[in-house]
Design a protein around this motif. Structure first.
Motif, PDB file in Angstrom:
ATOM      1  N   MET A 123       2.649  14.001  -1.624  1.00 52.34           N
ATOM      2  CA  MET A 123       1.631  13.085  -1.101  1.00 52.34           C
ATOM      3  C   MET A 123       2.243  11.828  -0.519  1.00 52.34           C
ATOM      4  SD  MET A 123      -0.943  13.202  -4.286  1.00 52.34           S
ATOM      5  CE  MET A 123      -1.838  11.700  -4.019  1.00 52.34           C
ATOM      6  N   ASP A 124       3.349  11.412  -1.101  1.00 50.66           N
ATOM      7  CA  ASP A 124       3.920  10.119  -0.734  1.00 50.66           C
ATOM      8  C   ASP A 124       4.809  10.219   0.502  1.00 50.66           C
ATOM      9  OD1 ASP A 124       4.390   7.442  -0.969  1.00 50.66           O
ATOM     10  OD2 ASP A 124       5.523   7.543  -2.840  1.00 50.66           O
ATOM     11  N   CYS A 125       5.624  11.293   0.583  1.00 50.09           N
ATOM     12  CA  CYS A 125       6.569  11.351   1.707  1.00 50.09           C
ATOM     13  C   CYS A 125       6.259  12.469   2.689  1.00 50.09           C
ATOM     14  CB  CYS A 125       8.008  11.434   1.218  1.00 50.09           C
ATOM     15  SG  CYS A 125       8.480  13.039   0.594  1.00 50.09           S
ATOM     16  N   GLU A 159      10.377   1.488  -0.035  1.00 51.40           N
ATOM     17  CA  GLU A 159       8.968   1.066  -0.045  1.00 51.40           C
ATOM     18  C   GLU A 159       8.058   2.131   0.567  1.00 51.40           C
ATOM     19  OE1 GLU A 159      11.550  -0.278   1.407  1.00 51.40           O
ATOM     20  OE2 GLU A 159      11.118  -1.136   3.390  1.00 51.40           O
ATOM     21  N   LEU A 160       8.643   3.082   1.343  1.00 48.11           N
ATOM     22  CA  LEU A 160       7.800   4.104   1.974  1.00 48.11           C
ATOM     23  C   LEU A 160       7.457   5.234   1.020  1.00 48.11           C
ATOM     24  CD1 LEU A 160       9.454   4.290   5.504  1.00 48.11           C
ATOM     25  CD2 LEU A 160       7.337   3.147   4.858  1.00 48.11           C
ATOM     26  N   ALA A 161       8.192   5.362  -0.067  1.00 50.07           N
ATOM     27  CA  ALA A 161       7.916   6.435  -1.040  1.00 50.07           C
ATOM     28  C   ALA A 161       8.556   6.080  -2.379  1.00 50.07           C
ATOM     29  CB  ALA A 161       8.441   7.768  -0.529  1.00 50.07           C
ATOM     30  N   PRO A 186       0.824  -1.212   0.000  1.00 47.48           N
ATOM     31  CA  PRO A 186       0.000   0.000   0.000  1.00 47.48           C
ATOM     32  C   PRO A 186       0.859   1.263   0.000  1.00 47.48           C
ATOM     33  CG  PRO A 186       0.058  -0.972   2.186  1.00 47.48           C
ATOM     34  CD  PRO A 186       0.807  -1.913   1.289  1.00 47.48           C
ATOM     35  N   VAL A 187       0.323   2.319  -0.609  1.00 46.16           N
ATOM     36  CA  VAL A 187       0.976   3.629  -0.557  1.00 46.16           C
ATOM     37  C   VAL A 187       0.199   4.475   0.448  1.00 46.16           C
ATOM     38  CG1 VAL A 187       1.530   5.729  -1.845  1.00 46.16           C
ATOM     39  CG2 VAL A 187       1.666   3.481  -2.966  1.00 46.16           C
ATOM     40  N   VAL A 188       0.898   4.975   1.452  1.00 46.56           N
ATOM     41  CA  VAL A 188       0.230   5.750   2.499  1.00 46.56           C
ATOM     42  C   VAL A 188       0.629   7.218   2.382  1.00 46.56           C
ATOM     43  CG1 VAL A 188      -0.031   6.048   5.001  1.00 46.56           C
ATOM     44  CG2 VAL A 188       0.212   3.749   4.033  1.00 46.56           C
ATOM     45  N   ASN A 189      -0.355   8.095   2.436  1.00 48.09           N
ATOM     46  CA  ASN A 189      -0.079   9.530   2.519  1.00 48.09           C
ATOM     47  C   ASN A 189       0.107   9.856   4.002  1.00 48.09           C
ATOM     48  OD1 ASN A 189      -0.271  12.278   2.864  1.00 48.09           O
ATOM     49  ND2 ASN A 189      -1.882  12.568   1.338  1.00 48.09           N
ATOM     50  N   PRO A 190       1.313  10.247   4.422  1.00 47.55           N
ATOM     51  CA  PRO A 190       1.561  10.424   5.860  1.00 47.55           C
ATOM     52  C   PRO A 190       0.837  11.617   6.461  1.00 47.55           C
ATOM     53  CG  PRO A 190       3.499  11.073   4.581  1.00 47.55           C
ATOM     54  CD  PRO A 190       2.522  10.486   3.611  1.00 47.55           C
ATOM     55  N   ALA A 191       0.307  12.512   5.625  1.00 49.00           N
ATOM     56  CA  ALA A 191      -0.412  13.670   6.160  1.00 49.00           C
ATOM     57  C   ALA A 191      -1.851  13.311   6.519  1.00 49.00           C
ATOM     58  CB  ALA A 191      -0.399  14.817   5.155  1.00 49.00           C
TER      59      ALA A 191
HETATM   60 NA    NA Z   1       4.184   6.997   1.455  1.00 37.95          NA
END
Ligand code: NA
Ligand code: NAI
Ligand code: ALG
Length: 514
Positions: free
Chosen positions: A98-100, A188-190, A26-31
């Motif tokens: 959005m990603d990081c 993998e985080l971004a 999954p891609v998570v938006n940290p905001a």
């Molecule tokens: Na991310």
């Protein structure tokens, strides 16, 4: 505003390729903590395919298409990529933010740096042809010699999430300029912008297999790359712990590595500075990129004579930093990259407090995000936001002084003499960067020489230019990226020595005629 997240696959041999095991992450938006898409997750099977594609690309048409083509040929592709990055700048910056979680203004700046880096190494690729066959001056006139610079071969590039595309491009651009072929494994985080780089390579018609991009976990996709017998070099930016693992597996094959690892860099502020100016550089040095820079100057050493006034102003300025969703106008601090990172940063602050340090400000969830009415702005209650922290009363044995936090956390000590400042600055296992702020330029020179670091900033902190070498000493790693050093990273040096005398060598006695 927000860009739709494209759905991509692995990029192998110039083709979008579904991972052999069909895994995704999954891609998570940290905001917002929302899942905004997914990325393919490569495993060792995909690494095999990518390495094969890269090896093929290296030798296709006897190397004439890429590795042995003139630098000018490769430069044309690098310039085409730069132009596409510029064309798609706003979309790429949006995806990055959005990603990081970095503020959009910073992400836009990164994209300019990305395009500039491709342009810069296009120039160097062109210059490479003229540097071939540099003559050696040898002490015997019966010999002449010269040096060839050849691409190292297939390189594995493993990168972190703080500058997802830029850190990748610091490696991709010089490796391709040199004539290597590459496999990039972003964090993998971004990974989103690196997958868009794949799309750009496809669009510009980069020969298949020259750059392969594998998203996935470090243990599943990064580790098999690092230990692969047909990968000729690994270039890595990330944590010291992972760098050590990579070096260990590369060592089994005597595979060269270049490592840009953690840091705990000092910033020394003398008592002759203009305080407001120095305060701002101190903040930028530690809070830019939400504090997640390996070169962050996260240990402030301030002269005791100005310490009270300096810290008072520093706290006031810091409390004034706009913390918000990265897309909000004027945002200067977004969330840290992930839940794991949020917890890690909070733990550092809590430990420092428990050990007796004083938290002068920050280190908690920002008030204005805590108190938002649930039903109005529910999403603002979410997000991995950490108020920038300034921590004093630290001792040199505390973790907060010794360990890389990788978040918006600055710790402070005072000093009274130049020698003491240098001693404290060098009191670290790391040696990536350091900064000295003083109006006495002779003093700045002395301190620049004395700092155990690969990068020194004078009267500033963090500005970084593609032309200047980047990398550390001590446990911050070795090898240099950027500048001409960045190209050398991907070149292997071959000497060619020729005997030019008409006389026989004459070492052995000729056999007697019977
Ligand atoms: Na991310
Ligand atoms: N100094 C720096 O530039 C960075 C420091 N960090 C620090 O490291 C901590 C951990 O963060 P991570 O994202 O886990 O950093 P990491 O250093 O583990 O990750 C960097 C890259 O290495 C890959 N990787 C992880 N394990 C690997 C393995 N065994 N073999 C090959 N590749 C592997 C990851 O997938 C990622 O692409 C952070 O909390 C932060 O403090 C993280 C990123 C960058
Ligand atoms: N883009 C600038 N100025 N700096 C990048 C530093 C990246 C790093 O953490 O290694």
């Amino acid at each position: 505003m927000a860009t739709k997240v494209p759905r991509r696959q692995l990029f192998i041999g110039g083709q979008w390729t579904v991972p052999v095991r069909r895994k995704t992450l999954p891609v998570v938006n940290p905001a917002t903590e929302e899942i905004i898409g997914d990325i393919p997750a490569a495993t060792s099977e995909d690494v095999e395919l990518a390495v094969e594609a890269a090896r093929k690309a290296l030798t296709r048409n006897n190397g004439k298409d890429w590795s042995r083509a003139s630098g000018a040929v490769r430069a044309r592709y690098l310039r085409a990529i730069a132009a596409k990055v510029t064309e798609r700048k706003s979309e790429l910056a949006n995806l990055e933010a959005m990603d990081c979680g970095k503020p959009l203004d910073e992400a836009a700046w990164d994209m300019d740096d990305v395009a500039g880096c491709f342009e810069y190494y296009a120039d160097l690729a062109e210059g490479l042809d003229a540097k071939q066959k540099a003559p050696l001056s040898l002490p015997m006139d019966t010999f002449k010699g010269y040096v060839l610079k050849e691409p190292i071969g297939v390189v594995g590039l493993i990168t972190p999430w703080n500058y997802p595309l830029l850190m990748a491009v610091w490696k991709v651009a010089p490796s391709l300029a040199a004539g290597c072929t590459a496999i990039l494994k972003p964090s993998e985080l971004a990974s989103l912008t690196c997958l868009e780089l794949a799309d750009i390579c496809r669009e510009v018609g980069l020969p298949p297999g020259v750059l392969n991009i594998l998203t996935g976990l470090g243990t599943e996709a990064g580790a098999p790359l690092a230990s692969h017998p047909h990968v000729d070099k690994i270039v890595f930016t990330g944590s010291t712990a992972t760098g050590r693992n990579i070096m260990t597996s590369a060592a089994q094959l005597v595979k060269p590595v270049s490592l840009e690892l953690g840091g705990k860099s000092p910033i020394i502020v003398f008592d002759d500075v203009e305080i407001d100016k120095a305060v701002e550089w101190t903040m930028f040095g530690c809070f830019w990129t939400n504090g997640q820079i390996c070169s962050a100057t996260s240990r402030l050493l301030v002269h005791e004579r100005i310490a009270d006034e300096f810290l008072d102003k520093l706290v006031k300025w810091t409390k004034n930093i706009k913390i918000s969703d990265p897309f909000e106008e004027g945002c200067r601090l977004g969330p840290v990259v992930s839940k794991g990172q949020y917890e890690r940063v909070m733990k550092f602050v809590a430990n420092a407090r428990n050990e007796g340090a004083t938290v002068l400000c920050g280190g908690a969830r920002p008030e204005h995000l805590k108190n938002v009415l649930y039903f109005v702005w529910q999403h603002l209650k979410k997000g991995y936001f950490v108020e920038p922290a300034i921590i004093s009363n630290v001792t040199t044995s505390m973790d907060i002084w010794r360990e890389e936090v990788f978040g918006p956390v600055l710790c402070v000590k005072t000093f009274s003499t130049e020698d003491e400042a240098i001693h404290l600055a060098n009191d670290s296992q790391y040696g990536l960067a350091g900064a000295v702020l003083s109006n006495d330029l002779d003093r700045c020179d002395r301190v620049s020489k004395a700092l155990e670091a690969g990068i020194v900033w004078v009267n500033c902190s963090q500005p970084c230019f593609t032309q200047a070498p980047w990398g550390g000493t001590k446990r911050s790693g070795f090898g240099r990226e950027l500048g001409e050093w960045g190209l050398e990273n991907y070149l292997s040096v071959k000497q060619v020595t020729q005997y030019i005398s008409n006389e026989p060598w004459g070492w052995y006695k000729p056999p007697s005629k019977l």
